[in-house]
Design an enzyme around this catalytic site. Structure first.
Site, PDB file in Angstrom:
ATOM      1  N   HIS A   1      -9.535   1.184  -1.069  1.00  0.00           N
ATOM      2  CA  HIS A   1      -9.482   1.785   0.258  1.00  0.00           C
ATOM      3  C   HIS A   1     -10.877   1.713   0.864  1.00  0.00           C
ATOM      4  O   HIS A   1     -11.861   2.113   0.225  1.00  0.00           O
ATOM      5  CB  HIS A   1      -9.076   3.266   0.170  1.00  0.00           C
TER       6      HIS A   1
ATOM      7  N   GLU B   1     -11.076   3.359   6.325  1.00  0.00           N
ATOM      8  CA  GLU B   1     -10.020   4.257   6.820  1.00  0.00           C
ATOM      9  C   GLU B   1     -10.734   5.330   7.649  1.00  0.00           C
ATOM     10  O   GLU B   1     -10.636   5.355   8.875  1.00  0.00           O
ATOM     11  CB  GLU B   1      -9.242   4.868   5.641  1.00  0.00           C
TER      12      GLU B   1
ATOM     13  N   HIS C   1       0.857  -1.195   0.000  1.00  0.00           N
ATOM     14  CA  HIS C   1       0.000   0.000   0.000  1.00  0.00           C
ATOM     15  C   HIS C   1       0.886   1.234   0.000  1.00  0.00           C
ATOM     16  O   HIS C   1       1.361   1.670   1.050  1.00  0.00           O
ATOM     17  CB  HIS C   1      -0.929  -0.039   1.223  1.00  0.00           C
TER      18      HIS C   1
HETATM   19  N1  ADE Z   1      -4.593   8.793  -1.638  1.00  0.00           N
HETATM   20  C1  ADE Z   1      -3.342   8.776  -1.173  1.00  0.00           C
HETATM   21  N2  ADE Z   1      -3.334   8.347   0.088  1.00  0.00           N
HETATM   22  C2  ADE Z   1      -4.607   8.075   0.435  1.00  0.00           C
HETATM   23  C3  ADE Z   1      -5.257   7.602   1.605  1.00  0.00           C
HETATM   24  N3  ADE Z   1      -4.567   7.294   2.713  1.00  0.00           N
HETATM   25  N4  ADE Z   1      -6.584   7.454   1.585  1.00  0.00           N
HETATM   26  C4  ADE Z   1      -7.267   7.746   0.491  1.00  0.00           C
HETATM   27  N5  ADE Z   1      -6.728   8.199  -0.630  1.00  0.00           N
HETATM   28  C5  ADE Z   1      -5.401   8.357  -0.665  1.00  0.00           C
HETATM   29 ZN    ZN Z   2      -3.646   4.862   0.631  1.00  0.00          ZN
END
Ligand code: ADE
Ligand code: ZN
Length: 326
Positions: free
Chosen positions: A196, A199, A16
């Site tokens: 993603h 998060e 990642h």
């Molecule tokens: N683009 C780059 N880093 C990211 C992240 N942590 N979450 C979502 N989009 C991203």
């Molecule tokens: Zn990312």
């Protein structure tokens, strides 16, 4: 410490990593000068000092602005080459790198500019550094699904360079369900799939990524811990979560590394590993992410070794090549 030395020395994979997030302030400054671009910063140090974020969006605003200095093929070569040299320094022997085509095509910089730049750096790294590299084409989720589909189609001349398709950018309000058709097309072209999810977004977004997008891995996924049924699913199916501790700290997903749930997820039997996400913006490459866990979370040797072996087992390397490292 002895453990930090071991972590530094062990061969690792990174799964990642956004190439645009490896743009160091020095390179940003030099490329701005090269192309006569006015930056809203008075020095390299001022760029560094601006890297303080409240949430994902406050980071993304700076990250897209920073990427604007990337204009010609050689800029993309330099960006990729600098990261792959870091991989050698960190004993990262395999890396699966995300790139955001729309960050560039939206500015009039086409695949014919960035892909050859990436290709030259990757070929050179294979030959001179012994690092193996896969690429993940990531859609920007704040843009439309039609734009994602167009982005996938425009990549056709470069499909042989691309292993997987991903989904990044502003999570809240842009659920995985928005990209069901785009991911179905990517699957039918034979690409691996990642997204993603979890998060900043809720566990429901992780479910959508699994059930609607049919992803092979979840990027981040740390909020899965809020849903016991999801946790049981992730464990049973060994769905990898590509966790990024320093990123979560800098974007205020956690208040302190000592509160990070990566060791809990690992001890619950989930396939998690450590990654750096956007190392230039978040204050550390892969080893520094591990070191933060050693310092603040008392990571032990057994867990460190398991996290590293997960980085290979969750990779898209063919089984035969995984065996070399496992
Ligand atoms: N683009 C780059 N880093 C990211 C992240 N942590 N979450 C979502 N989009 C991203
Ligand atoms: Zn990312």
């Amino acid at each position: 410490s002895e453990l930090k030395q071991l972590i530094q020395q062990l061969p690792k994979a990174e799964l990642h990593l956004h190439i645009e997030g490896t743009l160091e302030p020095e390179l940003m400054w030099r490329l701005a000068k090269k192309h006569d671009i006015a930056l809203p910063f008075s020095s390299v140090e001022a760029i560094q000092e601006a890297y303080q974020f409240n949430n994902l969006q406050s980071f993304l605003d700076l990250y897209y602005q920073g990427a604007d200095v990337l204009r010609d093929e050689d800029d993309f070569f330099e960006l990729m080459w600098a990261y792959l040299c870091q991989c050698q320094q960190q004993n990262i022997v395999h890396t699966e790198i995300m790139f955001d085509p729309q960050t560039h095509t939206e500015r009039g910089i086409g695949y014919n500019v960035f892909m050859p730049g990436f290709a030259k750096a990757i070929e050179k790294a294979k030959a001179e550094l012994g690092v193996s590299v896969y690429l993940i084409l990531s859609f920007l989720r704040h843009l439309s699904e039609d734009s994602a589909i167009q982005t996938l189609q425009e990549a056709k001349p470069f499909y042989s360079m691309i292993t997987a398709v991903g989904l990044d950018s502003s999570e809240l309000g842009n659920p995985p369900s928005k990209f069901t058709r785009a991911f179905a097309q990517a699957a039918s072209q034979g690409f691996k799939l990642v997204a993603h999810a979890g998060e900043e977004g809720p566990p429901e977004y992780v479910w959508e990524a699994i059930n609607l997008l049919k992803v092979d891995r979840i990027d981040h996924g740390v909020r899965s811990i809020e849903d016991p049924i999801l946790m049981a699913y992730l464990k049973e199916h060994q769905v990898p979560l590509t966790v990024c501790p320093l990123s979560n700290l800098k974007l205020c997903v956690v208040d302190d590394i000592s509160q990070h749930n990566i060791v809990d997820l690992l001890n619950d039997g989930l396939r998690v590993m450590v990654n750096s996400d956007d190392p230039s913006y978040f204050g550390g490459y892969l080893n520094e992410n591990f070191f933060a866990l050693v310092d603040k979370l008392s990571l032990n040797k057994e867990d460190a070794v398991k996290l590293i072996s997960n980085s290979f087992s969750a990779s898209f390397l063919p089984d035969k090549q995984k065996q070399i490292w496992l």
